[in-house]
Scaffold this active site. Structure first.
Site, PDB file in Angstrom:
ATOM      1  CB  SER A 194      -0.982  -0.075   1.228  1.00 61.42           C
ATOM      2  OG  SER A 194      -1.917   1.135   1.249  1.00 61.42           O
ATOM      3  CD  GLU A 300      -5.147  -5.491  -3.425  1.00 63.74           C
ATOM      4  OE1 GLU A 300      -4.502  -6.014  -4.146  1.00 63.74           O
ATOM      5  OE2 GLU A 300      -5.047  -4.945  -2.177  1.00 63.74           O
ATOM      6  CG  HIS A 332      -5.651  -2.688   0.673  1.00 64.36           C
ATOM      7  ND1 HIS A 332      -4.770  -2.654  -0.650  1.00 64.36           N
ATOM      8  CD2 HIS A 332      -5.201  -1.885   1.309  1.00 64.36           C
ATOM      9  CE1 HIS A 332      -4.023  -1.734  -0.460  1.00 64.36           C
ATOM     10  NE2 HIS A 332      -4.166  -1.152   0.812  1.00 64.36           N
TER      11      HIS A 332
END
Length: 353
Positions: A194, A300, A332
């Site tokens: 991330s 995501e 994610h």
């Protein structure tokens, strides 16, 4: 350029048919939810948590003393080094990779020295323009808890002082590792998830003498795309109450310098070996039916849209130094990033030292 694709069964094939529709919905959702590294109801590997084989390594900096956690390579070499970057909620006691995964141990077993910087919540590992503040009021209350915009006026890292993470990683820490542990200053690797994935590419783009390899998982690789700055604004408010305007003024040179889509030519010219990954946003069997999973799906999907855009950009530049990995399932969340790191380790090992 390589793209990793795994064999799909009937369920996966059906899921892929609806990819475009789900992606569009996910992007719309992601612009409304904070862009944080959530743990979406997953269970970390059994060996995760505080690692007694690692040790604290304190280094003075313009931000004050900063801790990293070091795990030595199994064969004792000092030539092969990787920096492992955290996500937006990076805590102050341990790096998330140590807390949530067994990846540091896997790297050490591959005879790679692991450097895990600790802290830097919402920092993007950048040198900020100013300490984080709102309306001219610096944070001076109780230290940030890391959750919610209520921390906007709290104290904590990057509020009473200016974040200088790029300088720390490429000068203060790099030199201390070489001087005190004998670690190689050159041909290191760097990867992250991330926020940390975006930062890994930035570090490699501007410090090619230090980093020969960079990996980005679920990174935000087109931050100047429409809506991205405001998505990041919401994410930083939620992750500790930080102000994106203190990091970099809107659309100025400092902001554009942080955008992988913009600095992609550097990565091609440097011939930096890259591993770029984003999953589909479709949950795995281990992702529970809860709001973390819903948020993780949306986040995501946004990361995937950014990553696909970055792939097109690199293709127009004739890049041949990238492996792309697009798992058909994954949100994610740490289980996704753990699996991706294990896939990446052989490529990392071949391109550092």
């Amino acid at each position: 350029m390589r793209t990793l694709r795994r064999k799909r069964g009937p369920v996966q094939t059906a899921a892929r048919r609806s990819w475009v529709r789900r992606l569009a919905a996910g992007v719309s959702m992601a612009l409304l939810v904070p862009m944080t590294a959530v743990v979406a109801g997953t269970t970390a590997p059994a060996a995760a948590g505080f690692n007694p084989a690692a040790f604290d390594f304190w280094v003075d900096s313009g931000m004050g003393p900063i801790k990293s956690r070091i795990l030595r390579a199994a064969d004792g070499n000092t030539n092969r080094v990787v920096y492992v970057l955290d996500g937006m909620r990076a805590p102050e006691h341990l790096n998330g990779w140590e807390i949530e995964t067994d990846v540091p141990n896997a790297l050490a077993r591959a005879n790679i020295n692991v450097v895990m910087p600790v802290g830097g919540m919402s920092s993007f590992y950048a040198d900020w323009n100013a300490p984080s503040e709102f309306f001219g009021i610096p944070g001076n209350g109780p230290a940030n808890s890391g959750s919610g915009a209520g921390n906007a006026l709290s104290g904590g890292p990057g509020k009473s002082y200016r974040y200088q993470w790029e300088t720390f990683l490429t000068s203060d820490l790099r030199n201390a590792l070489a001087d005190r542990l004998g670690f190689n200053r050159h041909r290191n690797g760097v990867f992250g998830l991330s926020m940390g994935g975006s930062a890994a590419l930035t570090l490699a783009a501007y410090h090619p003498d230090q980093f020969s390899f960079a990996g980005a998982y679920s990174g935000y690789l087109n931050i100047s795309a429409p809506g991205m700055r405001e998505a990041i604004r919401l994410a930083m408010l939620d992750a500790g109450g930080y102000n994106v305007d203190s990091m970099a003024p809107p659309w100025g040179p400092q902001w554009l310098r942080m955008d992988p889509f913009v600095f992609a030519p550097n990565l091609v010219a440097n011939n930096t070996r890259l591993w770029i990954a984003a999953a589909s946003g479709l949950p795995t069997g281990g992702d529970g039916p809860n709001m973390n999973t819903v948020n993780g799906m949306a986040l995501e999907a946004l990361a995937l849209a950014n990553t696909r855009s970055f792939e097109v950009r690199m293709a127009t530049l004739g890049a041949r130094n990238v492996t792309y990995s697009y798992p058909p399932f994954g949100i994610h969340a740490w289980n996704n990033w753990n699996d991706e790191a294990l896939r990446m380790i052989p490529d990392l090992s071949n391109n550092i030292g």
